[in-house]
Scaffold this active site. Structure first.
Site, PDB file in Angstrom:
ATOM      1  N   LYS A  83      19.020   8.039   4.118  1.00 38.69           N
ATOM      2  CA  LYS A  83      19.706   9.122   4.832  1.00 38.69           C
ATOM      3  C   LYS A  83      21.105   9.281   4.229  1.00 38.69           C
ATOM      4  CE  LYS A  83      19.875  10.544   9.682  1.00 38.69           C
ATOM      5  NZ  LYS A  83      20.126  10.045  11.039  1.00 38.69           N
TER       6      LYS A  83
HETATM    7  C1  E4P Z   1      19.364  12.252  13.683  1.00 37.98           C
HETATM    8  O1  E4P Z   1      19.076  11.962  12.560  1.00 37.98           O
HETATM    9  C2  E4P Z   1      20.744  12.272  14.202  1.00 37.98           C
HETATM   10  O2  E4P Z   1      21.362  11.084  13.877  1.00 37.98           O
HETATM   11  C3  E4P Z   1      20.772  12.515  15.672  1.00 37.98           C
HETATM   12  O3  E4P Z   1      19.740  13.405  16.033  1.00 37.98           O
HETATM   13  C4  E4P Z   1      22.114  12.947  16.206  1.00 37.98           C
HETATM   14  O4  E4P Z   1      21.992  13.300  17.551  1.00 37.98           O
HETATM   15  P1  E4P Z   1      23.263  13.490  18.505  1.00 37.98           P
HETATM   16  O5  E4P Z   1      23.968  14.738  18.080  1.00 37.98           O
HETATM   17  O6  E4P Z   1      22.699  13.635  19.869  1.00 37.98           O
HETATM   18  O7  E4P Z   1      24.117  12.289  18.313  1.00 37.98           O
END
Ligand code: E4P
Length: 220
Positions: A83
């Site tokens: 990622k």
């Molecule tokens: C996914 O990869 C993200 O890290 C996540 O969906 C972020 O979500 P949030 O905006 O609720 O923290």
């Protein structure tokens, strides 16, 4: 549509897996920090629970450091997806990793122009953050729809992973838009099962069934 669990909590991930709803997992540094356990151990435990892509996020901000972290993460488990942030350096790292056949998930995507660059860099997944756009009064789901349209126009294979989903309606809207994947916290997945009419209907059926049993068992 694939469902990923947006969590680093192994207990939750195991429960989602037992429900048959965990096609993969997305983690981020905040989610890992919340668990207070060693990073690598947490990722390995998750990989042992779910047989699907597990996104592991780099924390370096320059391409070189990102590639070093990616090389390390890739040795942890075959299902690890790297990622990367949707920045210039993240896109450069993505291009390199894609050309080596390494799977990537470009996170923190907030605009169609960024998503176009992500596809051109050969990413496996792009993660548009729906909830965080909603938080600043933009319709986050419009971004998911725009990206899907752009990718369809050119046949880009990058999959749209709708992220920052905060409630079941977000998941439904992402599904209606045609997002390939939705990643959601466990509590959102759990809410998707619930309907008061299902509970009330079942209660009624079971109480009526008690009457049937009573009739069958009643002496003639
Ligand atoms: C996914 O990869 C993200 O890290 C996540 O969906 C972020 O979500 P949030 O905006 O609720 O923290």
């Amino acid at each position: 549509m694939k469902f990923f669990v947006d969590s680093a909590n192994v207990k939750e991930i195991r429960e989602a897996q037992e429900m048959g709803m965990a096609d993969g997992v997305t983690t981020n540094p905040s989610l890992v920090a919340k668990e207070g356990k060693p990073f690598k151990d947490t990722i390995l435990e998750i990989c042992n629970v779910v047989d699907g892509p597990v996104s592991v996020e780099v924390v370096a901000t320059e391409m070189k450091g990102m590639l070093e972290e990616a090389a390390e993460f890739a040795t942890w488990h075959k299902n690890v997806v790297i990622k990367l942030p949707t920045t210039k350096e993240g896109l450069k790292a993505c291009k390199r990793l894609s050309s080596q056949g390494v799977k990537t998930n470009l996170t923190l995507c907030f605009s169609p122009s960024q998503a176009l660059l992500v596809a051109k860099a050969g990413a496996t997944y792009v993660s548009p953050f729906v909830g965080r756009l909603d938080d600043i009064s933009h319709v986050g789901m419009d971004l998911v729809r725009d990206i899907l349209q752009i990718y369809e126009n050119y046949g880009y294979p990058t999959q749209v992973l709708a992220a920052s989903l905060r409630h079941p309606l977000h998941v439904v809207e992402a599904a209606m838009a045609g997002a390939h994947v939705g990643t959601m916290p466990f509590k959102v997945l759990d809410l998707m099962f619930k309907h008061p009419l299902t509970d009330r209907g079942l209660e009624q059926f079971l109480s009526d069934w008690e009457k049937v049993k009573a009739q069958v068992l009643a002496p003639a």
